[in-house]
Design an enzyme around this catalytic site. Sequence first.
Site, PDB file in Angstrom:
ATOM      1  N   GLY A 238      -2.081  -3.519  -6.374  1.00  0.00           N
ATOM      2  CA  GLY A 238      -3.108  -4.330  -6.242  1.00  0.00           C
ATOM      3  C   GLY A 238      -4.409  -4.332  -5.945  1.00  0.00           C
ATOM      4  N   SER A 239      -5.318  -4.926  -4.729  1.00  0.00           N
ATOM      5  CA  SER A 239      -6.542  -4.682  -4.641  1.00  0.00           C
ATOM      6  C   SER A 239      -6.822  -3.612  -3.254  1.00  0.00           C
ATOM      7  CB  SER A 239      -7.317  -5.657  -3.838  1.00  0.00           C
ATOM      8  OG  SER A 239      -7.620  -7.366  -5.222  1.00  0.00           O
ATOM      9  N   VAL A 240      -5.576  -3.228  -2.685  1.00  0.00           N
ATOM     10  CA  VAL A 240      -5.612  -1.918  -2.134  1.00  0.00           C
ATOM     11  C   VAL A 240      -6.605  -0.295  -2.321  1.00  0.00           C
ATOM     12  CG1 VAL A 240      -3.606  -2.222  -0.562  1.00  0.00           C
ATOM     13  CG2 VAL A 240      -3.509  -1.204  -2.909  1.00  0.00           C
ATOM     14  N   PHE A 241      -6.234  -0.442  -4.278  1.00  0.00           N
ATOM     15  CA  PHE A 241      -6.942   0.231  -4.846  1.00  0.00           C
ATOM     16  C   PHE A 241      -8.670   0.132  -4.890  1.00  0.00           C
ATOM     17  CE2 PHE A 241      -2.716   2.023  -6.986  1.00  0.00           C
ATOM     18  CZ  PHE A 241      -3.599   2.964  -7.430  1.00  0.00           C
ATOM     19  N   LYS A 242      -9.094  -1.241  -4.755  1.00  0.00           N
ATOM     20  CA  LYS A 242     -10.923  -1.357  -4.997  1.00  0.00           C
ATOM     21  C   LYS A 242     -11.429  -0.873  -3.682  1.00  0.00           C
ATOM     22  CE  LYS A 242     -10.031  -6.189  -5.767  1.00  0.00           C
ATOM     23  NZ  LYS A 242     -10.135  -7.690  -5.175  1.00  0.00           N
TER      24      LYS A 242
END
Length: 542
Positions: free
Chosen positions: A258-262
């Site tokens: 999820g958004s930890v990739f952002k």
Amino acid sequence: MSEASRHRTRLVGLTLGLLFVLLAGRSGYLALSDAPGRGAAPLMTAALDKRADIVDRNGELLATSVVSWSLWANPRLVWDGEEAARRLVSVFPDLDEAVLARRLSESRREFVWVKRGLTPRQREQVMALGLEALDFREESRRAYPRGVLAGQVLGYTNVDGEGLGGVELAYDTSLRAGRAPLRLTLDIGAQAALEAELATAAMDYDIIGGAAILMETATGEIRGMASWPPFDPNRASETPANDPGRTNRAIGAVYELGSVFKPLTVAAALEAGVVRPNDRFDIGRPLEVRGFRVRDTHWIGQHADLTRILAESSNIGTVHVNLALGPQRQMQFLERAGLTRRAPIGLPGSAAPLVPARLDEVTAATVSYGHGLSVTPLAFLTAFAALGNEGRMVTPKILAGEASVGEPVRLISAETARIMTVMMRESVINGTGRRGDVPGYRVAGKTGTAEKPIPGGYDRSRNVTSFAAVFPADSPRFALIVTLDEPKPIEDGSMTAGMNAAPVAGRVIERVAPLLGVDPHFEDLRPASSALRSPPDPRSEL
């Protein structure tokens, strides 16, 4: 007595004497070799070869070898195999009575194992049975004095002292040589904190699994690596092969995170020069990418800069950034970051990522915010830690004193890394990562919530949540990731990372920072430009 009678008496005496000598000689052979006849076990001297200890970075004992006893029988001397088996099973209920009776009745054999690795109490109970034809053999047995602590990392051995998992398998040759203790990079204080907080998360959120890793950003040394459910290497033989505790989820399980990739997506775009920190994007309505609609989970505002996009975890804003980057440069960045291959770590079981066959516009969009690409927590943290190491990515290490594998990879520039740290600090101060903040220790991080994939789509009722961070933000020394598998709703029914993974990570940092020599101070790292001071929208709680 006649001469004939005396002659017969001497003959009987000589015969009995010869029989005694033969029996005594045979008994002496058994006592010395402890391995009568064919199919016997190795000599005692080989069995007592000491396997080297395993210790943490400070010399604290994690694994050692102790003397134990193993029980064997000589079937030739067993009067009643069925009766002997029945009585032995009263001491060892895990043994199969029928199989044991059959083995004890094989009169052509002189040696069969009954049970390896007896406890002192079990040995006393066997002796109390008073059975003939049984004996004990002194052996070296592996022991893990701290129980489940670092269980999956340490691994275990079989009854013959051969490494079968974790460090015991990876460094089996050097451990069997029995030289100086094998010193790991782990710190038992940090390891205990990671495991304790995962255990608390299991109680609080009823997770089916989880992982947490603490790593030095500059050296790649793993200070702690925890996996839930726990595993006790002392009970490896009693643990079913499919028991979930056997899997080290930090390296052996892949997730869409999820958004930890952002932050990685934004860093790649900044590094490529296709966006600038103060650029603003239209996030007021869903974004269409070849028929696929990208939405945000909550209203953020009509426009947002990069800091606000990260702080409020905007999918729409991240995809706008990624469209500027383009699929080709995105894939090049993912490859350079090591996210398309197994994490390099000196442990067996590092799982391969699930990488999309091709990165079309829709897949590129979803990967930008952590969907469509599954990686291990360690693989992700290895790349993420570069944001706290002036843009340099180093290979993770589990063995203390081990030479680094190659030179650090320049993932992004030092300036881009600094900008990203400032943005992630804002995400913790005023964004979705607020519950991961720890006063005095300046945490910079990002939350991530991903619905679990199922055939044909995603299951909205099951999430994987994560919080990745570096600290202290003004001069990062450590990187941390906490990943929770299927946390259950709490409070307002939320299952997002901001409500579970972030507070777990915050408690970990609160416990380990003093142990790691991180000095608390309260002069916060503030954004360096007006573009990094966007006020949060009050509706962006999650």
